[in-house]
Structures are given as structure tokens and as C-alpha cells.
Write a protein that holds these residues in place. Structure first.
Motif, short mmCIF file in Angstrom:
data_model
loop_
_atom_site.label_atom_id
_atom_site.label_comp_id
_atom_site.label_asym_id
_atom_site.label_seq_id
_atom_site.Cartn_x
_atom_site.Cartn_y
_atom_site.Cartn_z
N ARG A 144 0.14 35.39 9.61
CA ARG A 144 -0.99 36.22 10.14
C ARG A 144 -2.10 35.67 10.71
O ARG A 144 -2.58 36.05 11.73
N ALA A 145 -2.46 34.31 10.36
CA ALA A 145 -3.42 33.64 10.95
C ALA A 145 -2.85 33.19 12.34
O ALA A 145 -3.91 33.21 13.40
N ILE A 146 -1.68 32.84 12.46
CA ILE A 146 -1.10 32.48 13.76
C ILE A 146 -1.14 33.47 14.70
O ILE A 146 -1.62 33.43 15.79
N ASP A 205 -4.04 19.73 20.91
CA ASP A 205 -4.53 19.39 19.65
C ASP A 205 -3.91 20.07 18.56
O ASP A 205 -3.50 21.22 18.40
N THR A 206 -3.63 19.08 17.43
CA THR A 206 -2.77 19.50 16.19
C THR A 206 -3.74 19.82 15.11
O THR A 206 -3.12 19.55 13.88
N THR A 207 -5.04 19.87 15.00
CA THR A 207 -5.72 20.06 13.83
C THR A 207 -5.37 21.08 12.95
O THR A 207 -5.24 20.78 11.80
N LEU A 208 -4.71 22.34 13.62
CA LEU A 208 -4.47 23.48 12.78
C LEU A 208 -2.96 23.16 12.35
O LEU A 208 -2.51 24.04 11.70
N ARG A 209 -2.29 22.06 12.85
CA ARG A 209 -1.16 21.95 12.27
C ARG A 209 -0.99 20.64 11.42
O ARG A 209 -1.09 20.54 10.07
N ASP A 210 -1.07 19.25 12.18
CA ASP A 210 -0.94 18.11 11.34
C ASP A 210 -2.44 17.90 10.73
O ASP A 210 -2.26 17.36 9.62
N GLY A 211 -3.45 18.46 11.29
CA GLY A 211 -4.80 18.18 10.73
C GLY A 211 -4.70 18.82 9.37
O GLY A 211 -5.19 18.32 8.39
N GLU A 212 -4.14 19.98 9.22
CA GLU A 212 -4.39 20.81 8.04
C GLU A 212 -3.10 20.02 6.99
O GLU A 212 -3.42 20.76 5.83
N GLN A 213 -2.27 19.55 7.34
CA GLN A 213 -1.31 18.65 6.40
C GLN A 213 -1.96 17.56 5.73
O GLN A 213 -1.33 17.36 4.69
N ALA A 214 -3.29 17.24 6.05
CA ALA A 214 -3.96 16.38 5.21
C ALA A 214 -3.96 17.02 3.79
O ALA A 214 -4.26 18.07 3.57
N GLU A 240 -11.06 30.49 9.36
CA GLU A 240 -11.26 29.12 9.74
C GLU A 240 -10.30 28.65 10.88
O GLU A 240 -10.77 28.31 11.78
N LYS A 241 -9.20 29.06 10.71
CA LYS A 241 -8.05 28.81 11.65
C LYS A 241 -8.37 29.41 13.20
O LYS A 241 -8.47 28.86 14.02
N VAL A 242 -9.11 30.66 12.97
CA VAL A 242 -9.28 31.46 14.35
C VAL A 242 -10.47 30.93 14.75
O VAL A 242 -10.62 30.43 16.00
N ALA A 243 -11.59 30.41 13.90
CA ALA A 243 -12.90 29.71 14.49
C ALA A 243 -12.69 28.50 15.12
O ALA A 243 -13.07 28.33 16.24
N ILE A 244 -11.68 27.60 14.50
CA ILE A 244 -11.28 26.36 15.23
C ILE A 244 -10.45 26.65 16.32
O ILE A 244 -10.78 25.99 17.48
N ALA A 245 -9.51 27.52 16.39
CA ALA A 245 -8.87 27.68 17.59
C ALA A 245 -9.75 27.90 18.67
O ALA A 245 -9.69 27.84 19.90
#
Ligand SMILES: CC(=O)SCCNC(=O)CCNC(=O)[C@H](O)C(C)(C)COP(=O)(O)OP(=O)(O)OC[C@H]1O[C@@H](n2cnc3c(N)ncnc32)[C@H](O)[C@@H]1OP(=O)(O)O
Ligand SMILES: O=C(O)CCC(=O)C(=O)O
Length: 377
Positions: free
Chosen positions: A55-57, A8-17, A26-31
């Protein structure tokens, strides 16, 4: 179709929206959520973006999740160093493979492009990292060149090659043909990455899987560049319900996940959105509700609970007597044929005026009004 891995790439391509920006929490919660429901791999972001993204990653990397985490990198050694600094050990390295992209990014110098890929894979492999390579714009690439790049990637130490329909120009038939040939040409597994510019991202992802891709990129709600990516919930449910492949994801939590990502992204889900849209298990039309009341499979492809919904019967412009009687019976109200028709007529009028279905209270009020007017007559 065999086993399929969801990357799943919500945290990469998803966030590129355009307009979407997750914060660290939010990144941590989604992961965490993706991991909890059993998503196999998560593309956590682009460390080369700088400190706050790193930092988030790193925070996600520190969680010790079961899902495998990948950092997205250009074919640039400093990008890979940034990913390593976040604690990541699995690198995705992207390289443009179409003439259009190589002209724009490498002034048409494909030898330089290949050298940069070789240098970055070699660097990562020497560091003991697991490497996947993404062929950006694979769908518009010259096929021989695409195969050359994929073969070189394999030879230089990549463990997977991603076929990207970067601008979403394929249909399921062309996806199948192209991915099938690539799978046959390689020893390493192929991943499919699709975009939704013509509304075909999920269909193309499934075609790629049928053609032999053993992993697939998804995003929650289909969030992503331009028209988005193949939606996690659609791919998972289509694999399960159309192809009989259970990828091991806890599907009753898909709705909760969709709501989490909708809130974090600020992108609400349209009511008709497959699997997670609020109308997916709502029935208003008389003929449908009549059927569903007898047997839900008349108008539902699977039970709503399977993806976290409850069935809703809604009284509105298109409703008929079976639905209305069913709703009223729950309040101990039984109308005769004439009364039912008169309430239904009033429901139609009000729905048109209000431009929506009616609440139960509004329907009960119409029943009351109908009875008062009948008593006066
Ligand atoms: C299809 C996709 O989704 S690809 C992923 C796209 N995602 C993003 O771009 C989001 C994150 N990106 C960023 O934060 C920034 O673009 C960064 C940090 C990566 C780079 O920022 P900048 O240094 O300011 O460069 P900028 O974004 O303007 O241009 C991109 C550069 O990367 C190069 N590049 C693009 N793709 C690749 C690649 N796969 N490998 C190597 N270099 C690449 C371009 O040629 C350009 O290089 P140049 O600076 O030498 O001209
Ligand atoms: O991984 C890559 O190479 C690019 C992925 C991507 O987002 C795309 O091609 O649309």
C-alpha cells in the motif's frame, strides 16, 4: 568521472536498519522530499513484504514523481508480481553471487541460482518491465563467477548490474580494482552499493564511481543494515566539492531531509556526523574561531549554507579572546585584556563543570559577575 545517477535506497536498505519501521505517511513524505530535491532514482521498498508495504509503495507510485522508482525483489517471480501490483515498472532483482550466500540460500546449487535469475528476468522482460540485477555479496564472490552472472544478466535482458559490498569488507583500493574490471567486462552500466561496516561506505562508493560505476546507492544519514550505507549527503557533497561533479541535487535542503529521516526512523544523527551533524559548522576552539572570524575557509571545507546550516561560534572550554570579544561586541560589551582573561578562566571552569559549551546568557552572566567582583575589589 562522468555523469552520476543517485539511486537512493533509504526506503529499502535504510529501513532495513534494525528497529526502523516507516509508516505509509513517512514513506510518502521521504519519497516526495527525495524527488523534490532532485534525486534521480528511489528504491521504494520490497513489495514481497506484504499488503501494508505494498500500500505504501503503491501510494508512492501514484504520486507521479519525476524520480524513477524501483521495487526490490528476490529472484522470485511472485516478488516481481507484487512489485507490478504496486504500479512499478522498474524492477531490481537481487541474486546472491558469493559461495557463502549461495550455500546458505540455495544449498550451494549455483545452477539453480542462475536458473531462478533467468526465470525472473525473463518474466519481467516479457512483461515489458525495465530490469536491474543486484549481485548480492559481489565483493566476496569468485570474480569469474561474478562476471558470468553479470554477463548472463546482461544477455537475459537486464539493463544495469549492481556491484554490492554487502558486508562492507572492501576498502577504496580494492573497490576500485574490482568495479573497474566489472565495468570493463560489461556493456550495461554498473551501480555501486556499499556498506559501512569499517566506516568506508562513502569512500568505497566514490571509489566505485571513479572506477566507472555510473550510479550509486545512498541512504539519508547513512541509515541501513548494521553500520549503514553510503550517506546521500556525504556522497553528493564529496562528488560536488572534491570531484567537481554536481549531480543536480538541491544541497541546501540536505539538512531538512536529514531531520525528516531522523525523525521518521527514530535514529538521531550524532553531532560529528559529516554534513548533517550539528557540530559540522560550529567552532569553539580559540585558534579555529580566530581563523574563521577572519576567513571561514580556514576551517570550513565549504559554506554552511550550501547544505542548509548556519555557522555557529560557541563559547566553551577551548575558546580564546578573539571569539569571546566577538560574541560580547554583539551586546556592546568591550572588555580589557585582564577582564577578558578572567571571563575566559571562568568560562573554562563552568564548561568543565557543566560538561558543555555555555549559552550566550551564561557568558553574559559571567561578565556581570566578573564586573561585580572587580567593583568590590
Ligand atoms: C542484502 C540485503 O539487504 S537483501 C534484502 C534483505 N531485506 C529483507 O529481508 C527485508 C524484507 N524481507 C522480508 O520481509 C522477508 O524476508 C520476505 C517477505 C522477503 C521473505 O520472507 P519469508 O518467506 O518468511 O522467508 P525468510 O525471510 O525467512 O527467508 C528468506 C527466503 O528467501 C530466499 N532468498 C533470499 N535471497 C534470495 C534471492 N535473492 N532470490 C531468491 N530467493 C532468495 C532464502 O533462501 C529463503 O528462502 P526459503 O524460504 O525457501 O528458505
Ligand atoms: O540489491 C542487491 O542485490 C542487494 C543489495 C543489498 O542491500 C546489499 O547487498 O547489501
Amino acid at each position: 568521472m562522468n555523469k552520476v545517477l543517485i539511486n537512493d535506497t533509504t526506503l529499502r536498505d535504510g529501513e532495513q536498519a534494525a528497529g526502523v519501521a516507516f509508516n505509509l505517511q513517512e514513506k510518502v513524505a521521504i519519497a516526495k522530499f527525495l524527488d523534490t530535491i532532485g534525486v534521480h532514482e528511489i528504491e521504494v521498498g520490497i513489495p514481497a513484504m506484504g499488503e501494508s508495504e505494498m500500500r505504501a509503495i503503491a501510494a508512492i507510485s501514484d504520486l507521479g514523481l519525476s524520480a524513477k522508482l524501483l521495487g526490490w525483489n528476490r529472484a522470485v517471480v511472485s516478488d516481481i508480481q507484487a512489485s507490478m501490483a504496486c504500479g512499478l515498472t522498474r524492477m531490481h532483482i537481487s541474486i546472491p553471487v558469493s559461495g557463502i550466500q549461495i550455500a546458505a540460500k540455495f544449498h550451494g546449487q549455483w545452477r539453480v541460482t542462475l536458473q531462478q535469475l533467468k526465470d525472473s528476468i525473463s518474466f519481467a522482460v516479457d512483461q515489458g518491465l525495465w530490469v536491474a540485477v543486484g549481485g548480492e555479496d559481489s565483493s566476496r564472490a569468485d570474480e569469474n563467477f561474478l562476471f558470468d552472472v553479470a554477463h548472463y544478466a546482461q544477455e537475459w535482458g537486464a539493463s544495469r548490474f549492481r556491484f554490492c559490498d554487502t558486508v562492507g569488507v572492501l576498502d577504496p583500493f580494492s573497490t576500485y580494482t574490482k568495479v573497474n574490471r566489472l565495468v570493463a567486462a560489461l556493456i550495461i552500466p554498473v551501480e555501486i552499493h556499499t556498506h559501512n561496516d569499517f566506516g568506508l561506505a562513502t569512500a568505497n562508493a566514490l571509489a566505485g564511481i571513479k572506477a566507472g560505476a555510473s550510479s550509486v546507492n545512498t541512504t539519508v544519514n547513512g541509515l541501513g543494515e548494521r553500520a549503514g550505507n553510503a550517506a546521500l549527503e556525504e556522497v553528493v557533497m564529496a562528488l560536488k566539492r572534491i570531484h567537481g561533479i554536481d549531480v543536480g541535487i538541491e544541497t541546501p535542503r540536505l539538512l531538512e531531509l536529514s531531520r525528516l529521516v531522523a525523525a521518521a526512523s527514530g535514529c538521531s544523527v550524532p553531532p560529528w556526523k559529516a554534513i548533517v551533524g550539528e557540530n559540522t559548522f560550529a567552532h569553539e576552539s580559540g585558534i579555529h574561531a580566530h581563523g574563521v572570524l577572519q576567513n571561514p575557509t580556514t576551517y570550513e571545507p565549504f559554506a554552511p549554507e550550501e547544505v542548509g546550516w548556519e555557522r555557529r561560534l560557541v563559547v566553551g572550554k577551548h575558546s580564546g579572546r578573539h571569539l569571546l570579544s566577538n560574541v560580547l561586541q554583539q551586546y556592546g560589551i568591550i572588555l580589557n585584556t585582564e577582564e577578558t582573561q578572567s571571563v575566559l578562566d571562568a568560562v573554562r571552569q563552568q564548561s568543565i563543570q557543566k560538561k558543555r559549551s555555555l549559552t550566550t546568557q551564561e557568558v553574559l552572566h559571567l561578565v556581570y559577575e566578573q564586573r561585580v567582583s572587580h567593583a568590590i575589589r
